[in-house]
Write a protein that holds these residues in place. Structure first.
Motif, PDB file in Angstrom:
ATOM      1  N   GLY A  13       0.797  -1.215   0.000  1.00 44.08           N
ATOM      2  CA  GLY A  13       0.000   0.000   0.000  1.00 44.08           C
ATOM      3  C   GLY A  13       0.832   1.267   0.000  1.00 44.08           C
ATOM      4  N   ALA A  14       1.970   1.225   0.694  1.00 46.59           N
ATOM      5  CA  ALA A  14       2.824   2.417   0.769  1.00 46.59           C
ATOM      6  C   ALA A  14       3.474   2.739  -0.565  1.00 46.59           C
ATOM      7  N   MET A  15       3.632   1.728  -1.414  1.00 48.50           N
ATOM      8  CA  MET A  15       4.231   1.955  -2.723  1.00 48.50           C
ATOM      9  C   MET A  15       3.371   2.917  -3.539  1.00 48.50           C
ATOM     10  N   ILE A  16       2.065   2.848  -3.315  1.00 43.27           N
ATOM     11  CA  ILE A  16       1.138   3.777  -3.969  1.00 43.27           C
ATOM     12  C   ILE A  16       0.971   5.043  -3.134  1.00 43.27           C
ATOM     13  N   ALA A  17       0.823   4.854  -1.820  1.00 43.13           N
ATOM     14  CA  ALA A  17       0.486   5.980  -0.942  1.00 43.13           C
ATOM     15  C   ALA A  17       1.609   6.990  -0.799  1.00 43.13           C
ATOM     16  N   ALA A  18       2.871   6.536  -0.767  1.00 44.79           N
ATOM     17  CA  ALA A  18       3.988   7.466  -0.537  1.00 44.79           C
ATOM     18  C   ALA A  18       4.096   8.522  -1.646  1.00 44.79           C
ATOM     19  N   PRO A  19       4.259   8.118  -2.906  1.00 45.96           N
ATOM     20  CA  PRO A  19       4.342   9.158  -3.948  1.00 45.96           C
ATOM     21  C   PRO A  19       3.037   9.920  -4.142  1.00 45.96           C
ATOM     22  N   LEU A  20       1.895   9.232  -3.959  1.00 48.28           N
ATOM     23  CA  LEU A  20       0.611   9.904  -4.089  1.00 48.28           C
ATOM     24  C   LEU A  20       0.453  10.988  -3.029  1.00 48.28           C
ATOM     25  N   SER A  21       0.828  10.666  -1.794  1.00 49.23           N
ATOM     26  CA  SER A  21       0.701  11.640  -0.702  1.00 49.23           C
ATOM     27  C   SER A  21       1.596  12.850  -0.939  1.00 49.23           C
ATOM     28  N   VAL A  22       2.831  12.607  -1.380  1.00 44.78           N
ATOM     29  CA  VAL A  22       3.752  13.707  -1.657  1.00 44.78           C
ATOM     30  C   VAL A  22       3.204  14.587  -2.784  1.00 44.78           C
ATOM     31  N   ALA A  23       2.676  13.945  -3.830  1.00 48.88           N
ATOM     32  CA  ALA A  23       2.119  14.703  -4.960  1.00 48.88           C
ATOM     33  C   ALA A  23       0.923  15.540  -4.527  1.00 48.88           C
ATOM     34  N   LEU A  24       0.058  14.950  -3.700  1.00 49.21           N
ATOM     35  CA  LEU A  24      -1.122  15.682  -3.226  1.00 49.21           C
ATOM     36  C   LEU A  24      -0.723  16.848  -2.329  1.00 49.21           C
ATOM     37  N   MET A  25       0.241  16.628  -1.442  1.00 51.22           N
ATOM     38  CA  MET A  25       0.677  17.719  -0.569  1.00 51.22           C
ATOM     39  C   MET A  25       1.292  18.859  -1.377  1.00 51.22           C
ATOM     40  N   ASN A  26       2.072  18.506  -2.392  1.00 50.14           N
ATOM     41  CA  ASN A  26       2.642  19.546  -3.256  1.00 50.14           C
ATOM     42  C   ASN A  26       1.556  20.295  -4.019  1.00 50.14           C
ATOM     43  N   HIS A  27       0.504  19.568  -4.411  1.00 52.96           N
ATOM     44  CA  HIS A  27      -0.605  20.193  -5.143  1.00 52.96           C
ATOM     45  C   HIS A  27      -1.367  21.182  -4.264  1.00 52.96           C
ATOM     46  N   PHE A  28      -1.598  20.790  -3.004  1.00 54.33           N
ATOM     47  CA  PHE A  28      -2.410  21.620  -2.119  1.00 54.33           C
ATOM     48  C   PHE A  28      -1.584  22.649  -1.341  1.00 54.33           C
ATOM     49  N   LYS A  29      -0.270  22.544  -1.385  1.00 52.41           N
ATOM     50  CA  LYS A  29       0.582  23.427  -0.597  1.00 52.41           C
ATOM     51  C   LYS A  29       0.448  24.876  -1.068  1.00 52.41           C
ATOM     52  N   SER A  30       0.421  25.790  -0.096  1.00 58.54           N
ATOM     53  CA  SER A  30       0.316  27.218  -0.407  1.00 58.54           C
ATOM     54  C   SER A  30       1.092  28.003   0.638  1.00 58.54           C
ATOM     55  N   ALA A  31       1.002  29.291   0.570  1.00 60.16           N
ATOM     56  CA  ALA A  31       1.707  30.139   1.534  1.00 60.16           C
ATOM     57  C   ALA A  31       1.144  29.991   2.940  1.00 60.16           C
ATOM     58  N   THR A  32      -0.080  29.493   3.047  1.00 58.52           N
ATOM     59  CA  THR A  32      -0.727  29.367   4.360  1.00 58.52           C
ATOM     60  C   THR A  32      -1.037  27.930   4.748  1.00 58.52           C
ATOM     61  N   SER A  33      -0.670  26.973   3.893  1.00 54.28           N
ATOM     62  CA  SER A  33      -0.992  25.572   4.178  1.00 54.28           C
ATOM     63  C   SER A  33       0.120  24.655   3.695  1.00 54.28           C
ATOM     64  N   ALA A  34       0.430  23.649   4.516  1.00 46.89           N
ATOM     65  CA  ALA A  34       1.414  22.639   4.127  1.00 46.89           C
ATOM     66  C   ALA A  34       0.792  21.577   3.226  1.00 46.89           C
ATOM     67  N   GLY A  35      -0.545  21.623   3.059  1.00 49.86           N
ATOM     68  CA  GLY A  35      -1.233  20.690   2.177  1.00 49.86           C
ATOM     69  C   GLY A  35      -1.568  19.354   2.800  1.00 49.86           C
TER      70      GLY A  35
END
Length: 467
Positions: A178-200
């Motif tokens: 499960g982590a093989m999918i979740a690790a890169p997916l989570s990083v990609a999602l956090m980068n997508h949602f990250k902003s000046a006021t949120s770590a995503g």
């Protein structure tokens, strides 16, 4: 307690979520069951990728760097530990319930808890309340982990009595992967949602919670159990053998706790898991600190994903191999090879040899995962298949205990070493050498496992009464 559900008054058929409603009809292929198990285990296996959130969670307030009021790694480490504790506790207490209500209801309950735990955790991030992360991912999500973990195992063992190791490998393989999918997916999602006021992080938790709920629900709807006394066409139960210690008798779930074999196998699992789970929980941070000028956060996430791949592959390969090696011999390999690799890992790190460092941990994690996948078949060999789901659930308290012991050893020994002037790159040396010692102790416990005494076996009349 009878497991037969009462028919629905209006339709005359059993309730949709009852065990009886999941009994397979004639002609059903048993190979349809593993995908249903994987739909659940690939989701709950996300737990092994939780370390990718540790860094961002220490910067929820500071965003780009940790602020004074941000959470520390030791504080965050308890989220993962709580999840594993409640995984073990829920699996232990739900063992009998699972046998009564069947896998469909258990798997759907797991979907609600695991998906819901992410939503509660997201609220905790938004409000910066650590107790909500402990409650959400740790407690509620941990219960979902436990229910989802044990649900398909006994079902697949009954569908594949001719290949128990392979069956449990299939059932548990997804949890390692499960982590093989979740690790890169989570990083990609956090980068997508990250902003000046949120770590995503909070937004990522919401997306994952919804996605995992849908996938696990699909798995719960697809699962089926074999009819009573079903056997594969042309298969004859094997004779008891000295080397593999496979019994044709059955031990009641409560009686199993009165045997020394249960506690020896409990220690075998506990020591094997403790030696791997703490390192796995901090894998992303560990490799970055060991090779500070070489490994980036993205590369560390890839390392976590690679460990997940070996964790997943090891569950299927080692468990399948145990069908001809024998479960006891398989664990001997885990403990001997694992101790040797743990002893030499610090040397590889100090020499700057990333390839051998990564390869060693990949092999270690393959055996770590293989231990999880082999133990249900080990239990079925020792205690029979009639109550293996419940016995397996109770044995997973070893995982709960290791979920605390492993991360605590890694996190607090590291913190102690760093506080006393040890460089971060060298702070894991004492810990991994301690892990090697634990594996040596596990070797001794496994050596002491013998056949279950005949006095613990159920009679045909007792077995019929339970059914």
């Amino acid at each position: 307690m009878s497991s037969i559900a009462k028919p629905d008054d209006k339709t005359g058929s059993p309730p949709f979520f009852s065990k009886q409603a999941t009994v397979a009809r004639p002609g059903f292929s048993r190979w349809m069951v593993p995908p249903a198990a994987l739909a659940v285990h690939l989701c709950i296996g996300q737990a092994y990728a939780f370390s990718v959130f540790n860094g961002p969670l220490t910067k929820i307030i500071g965003i780009t760097q940790s602020a004074p009021d941000d959470w520390s790694l030791t504080t965050l480490g308890w989220i993962f530990s709580l999840a594993i504790v409640f995984l073990g506790l829920s699996a232990a207490f739900a063992g009998k319930w699972l046998e009564h209500v069947g896998p469909r209801r258990t798997m759907f309950t797991a979907a609600c808890c695991f998906g819901g735990g992410f939503i509660v955790s997201a609220i905790g991030v938004w409000t910066h309340q650590i107790w909500l992360l402990y409650l959400g991912y740790g407690v509620i999500g941990g219960i979902g982990l436990g229910l989802g973990y044990v649900s398909p195992v006994s079902t697949l063992i009954r569908w594949f009595p001719d290949r128990r190791g392979m069956a449990t490998g299939m059932a548990i393989m997804g949890f390692g992967g499960g982590a093989m999918i979740a690790a890169p997916l989570s990083v990609a999602l956090m980068n997508h949602f990250k902003s000046a006021t949120s770590a995503g992080v909070a937004e990522t938790f919401v997306v994952l919670g919804i996605a995992y709920f849908i996938s696990m629900t699909i798995g719960s709807l697809a699962i089926r159990v074999p009819p009573a006394d079903w056997k594969p066409a042309g298969w004859t139960p094997p004779a008891t053998t000295t080397t593999k210690m496979i019994t044709r008798n059955h031990v009641h779930i409560d009686q199993a706790l009165k045997t020394p074999q249960f506690y020896l196998i409990w220690l075998v699992l506990f020591l094997n898991v403790t030696a791997g789970i703490g390192i796995l929980g901090q894998a992303s941070v560990m490799i970055q600190e060991s090779f500070k000028s070489t490994v980036t956060a993205a590369a560390a996430a890839g390392f976590v994903g690679l460990l997940s791949l070996f964790n997943m592959g090891g569950r299927f390969i080692w468990a399948s191999s145990s069908d001809w090696l024998g479960r006891k011999n398989t664990y001997f390999i885990f403990f001997v090879l694992g101790a040797v690799l743990y002893y030499f890992v610090p040397t590889f790190a100090q020499a700057g040899n990333i390839a051998l460092f990564v390869l060693s941990y990949c092999v270690i994690l393959s055996m770590y995962g293989g231990g999880f996948a082999t133990v249900p078949a080990y239990l079925a060999d020792m205690f029979g298949t009639a109550f293996v789901g419940g016995i397996h659930g109770r044995l997973l308290t070893a995982w709960a205990a290791a979920g605390v012991a492993g991360p605590v050893l890694v996190n607090y020994i590291r913190a102690y070493e760093v506080a006393h002037g040890v460089a971060k790159a060298d702070a894991y040396t004492l810990t991994v050498h301690l892990m090697a010692v634990l594996l040596v102790i596990g070797f001794i416990c496994n050596l002491l496992v013998k056949r279950v005494d005949d006095k613990h076996h159920m009679t045909e009349a007792q077995l019929a009464a339970e059914k």
